[in-house]
Design an enzyme around this catalytic site. Sequence first.
Site, PDB file in Angstrom:
ATOM      1  N   THR A 222       8.218  20.659  -7.819  1.00 50.17           N
ATOM      2  CA  THR A 222       7.647  21.985  -7.536  1.00 50.17           C
ATOM      3  C   THR A 222       7.050  22.597  -8.799  1.00 50.17           C
ATOM      4  O   THR A 222       5.921  23.114  -8.784  1.00 50.17           O
ATOM      5  CB  THR A 222       8.724  22.922  -6.973  1.00 50.17           C
ATOM      6  OG1 THR A 222       9.299  22.340  -5.797  1.00 50.17           O
ATOM      7  CG2 THR A 222       8.130  24.274  -6.605  1.00 50.17           C
TER       8      THR A 222
ATOM      9  N   ASP B 189       3.558  20.481  -2.887  1.00 50.80           N
ATOM     10  CA  ASP B 189       4.147  21.421  -1.944  1.00 50.80           C
ATOM     11  C   ASP B 189       4.762  20.697  -0.752  1.00 50.80           C
ATOM     12  O   ASP B 189       5.697  21.198  -0.129  1.00 50.80           O
ATOM     13  CB  ASP B 189       3.070  22.409  -1.471  1.00 50.80           C
ATOM     14  CG  ASP B 189       3.646  23.512  -0.611  1.00 50.80           C
ATOM     15  OD1 ASP B 189       4.697  24.063  -0.993  1.00 50.80           O
ATOM     16  OD2 ASP B 189       3.056  23.822   0.445  1.00 50.80           O
TER      17      ASP B 189
ATOM     18  N   ASP C 257       7.937  17.961  -2.481  1.00 51.45           N
ATOM     19  CA  ASP C 257       9.244  18.498  -2.869  1.00 51.45           C
ATOM     20  C   ASP C 257      10.144  18.750  -1.660  1.00 51.45           C
ATOM     21  O   ASP C 257      11.334  18.431  -1.680  1.00 51.45           O
ATOM     22  CB  ASP C 257       9.097  19.755  -3.734  1.00 51.45           C
ATOM     23  CG  ASP C 257       8.256  20.839  -3.065  1.00 51.45           C
ATOM     24  OD1 ASP C 257       7.850  20.667  -1.900  1.00 51.45           O
ATOM     25  OD2 ASP C 257       7.973  21.846  -3.732  1.00 51.45           O
ATOM     26  N   GLY C 258       9.562  19.309  -0.595  1.00 48.99           N
ATOM     27  CA  GLY C 258      10.358  19.540   0.609  1.00 48.99           C
ATOM     28  C   GLY C 258      10.799  18.230   1.250  1.00 48.99           C
ATOM     29  O   GLY C 258      11.930  18.123   1.755  1.00 48.99           O
TER      30      GLY C 258
ATOM     31  N   ARG D 160      14.727  17.008   1.864  1.00 52.99           N
ATOM     32  CA  ARG D 160      15.266  16.589   3.155  1.00 52.99           C
ATOM     33  C   ARG D 160      15.846  15.176   3.076  1.00 52.99           C
ATOM     34  O   ARG D 160      16.915  14.902   3.618  1.00 52.99           O
ATOM     35  CB  ARG D 160      14.185  16.657   4.222  1.00 52.99           C
ATOM     36  CG  ARG D 160      13.832  18.078   4.648  1.00 52.99           C
ATOM     37  CD  ARG D 160      12.905  18.092   5.845  1.00 52.99           C
ATOM     38  NE  ARG D 160      11.590  17.531   5.529  1.00 52.99           N
ATOM     39  CZ  ARG D 160      10.591  18.244   5.035  1.00 52.99           C
ATOM     40  NH1 ARG D 160      10.759  19.528   4.783  1.00 52.99           N
ATOM     41  NH2 ARG D 160       9.422  17.680   4.779  1.00 52.99           N
TER      42      ARG D 160
ATOM     43  N   SER E 230      18.006  23.753   0.191  1.00 56.70           N
ATOM     44  CA  SER E 230      18.800  24.924  -0.156  1.00 56.70           C
ATOM     45  C   SER E 230      17.948  26.185  -0.092  1.00 56.70           C
ATOM     46  O   SER E 230      16.720  26.124  -0.086  1.00 56.70           O
ATOM     47  CB  SER E 230      19.373  24.781  -1.576  1.00 56.70           C
ATOM     48  OG  SER E 230      18.307  24.763  -2.531  1.00 56.70           O
TER      49      SER E 230
ATOM     50  N   ASP F 115      10.003  27.369  -4.012  1.00 55.24           N
ATOM     51  CA  ASP F 115       8.776  26.805  -3.465  1.00 55.24           C
ATOM     52  C   ASP F 115       7.827  27.901  -2.993  1.00 55.24           C
ATOM     53  O   ASP F 115       6.639  27.893  -3.305  1.00 55.24           O
ATOM     54  CB  ASP F 115       9.127  25.868  -2.305  1.00 55.24           C
ATOM     55  CG  ASP F 115       7.913  25.139  -1.766  1.00 55.24           C
ATOM     56  OD1 ASP F 115       7.261  24.427  -2.536  1.00 55.24           O
ATOM     57  OD2 ASP F 115       7.602  25.295  -0.571  1.00 55.24           O
TER      58      ASP F 115
ATOM     59  N   ASP G 140       4.252  28.953  -4.736  1.00 53.47           N
ATOM     60  CA  ASP G 140       3.042  28.875  -3.914  1.00 53.47           C
ATOM     61  C   ASP G 140       2.143  30.081  -4.174  1.00 53.47           C
ATOM     62  O   ASP G 140       0.924  29.964  -4.278  1.00 53.47           O
ATOM     63  CB  ASP G 140       3.389  28.826  -2.429  1.00 53.47           C
ATOM     64  CG  ASP G 140       3.841  27.455  -1.973  1.00 53.47           C
ATOM     65  OD1 ASP G 140       3.702  26.488  -2.747  1.00 53.47           O
ATOM     66  OD2 ASP G 140       4.348  27.351  -0.832  1.00 53.47           O
TER      67      ASP G 140
END
Length: 220
Positions: free
Chosen positions: A32, A66, A69-70, A74, A80, A87, A91
């Site tokens: 991120t 973007d 990282d997510g 997962r 978290s 994030d 953005d």
Amino acid sequence: MLNKYARAFFTRVLTPFAAFLLRRGVSPDAVTLVGTAGVMAGALVFFPRGEFFWGTIVITLFVFSDLVDGNMARQAGVSSRWGAFLDSTLDRVADSAVFGGIALWYAGRGDDNVLCAVAIFCLASGQVVSYTKARGESIGLPVAVNGLVERAERLVITLVAAGLAGLHGFGVPHIDVLLPFALWVVAVGSLVTLGQRVVTVRKEAAEADAAAAPGSEATS
């Protein structure tokens, strides 16, 4: 709209890369931070000098962080509240750099105060559009509306137009008009989206207040 379809597609495409970074011990937060720094560098180093093609190339290389990282969070099972907050916050920083870099160009060598103002409006309206949803959700409302031009649309429209406009420096005639056109589209679209979200929040708030009013259960 792009969030619904493009995000799902690129998430599948980038899943192997996200897994590779996890195996190398890279954290989602690090991705991120690096991604945001790359977007800011591309926007604030190249755009104010009118180098829109190369700036867009650099930004595009980093903007997919973007999604990465997510995906990493997962896969690792470490999603978290902090990660979501970081994030979302970064953005906004990245978006500000993109439109801020364009505004700096028009305020300087681009020499167009109107387009500078439009770029600043795009920057500000994008922040407010995001805030309306976050604020609505913070007071317990679903804010069940996507809107005409969300973050994905703002970035895609602006970056595609900026990258193509940058080809003017390689001798492609008249293509630089795409960036001003895109800025006006994003500005108007953001204004419409803001209106959609405000109307939705007003309606949802009125319904929630009516449901919570004394005697509402008895009369329902």
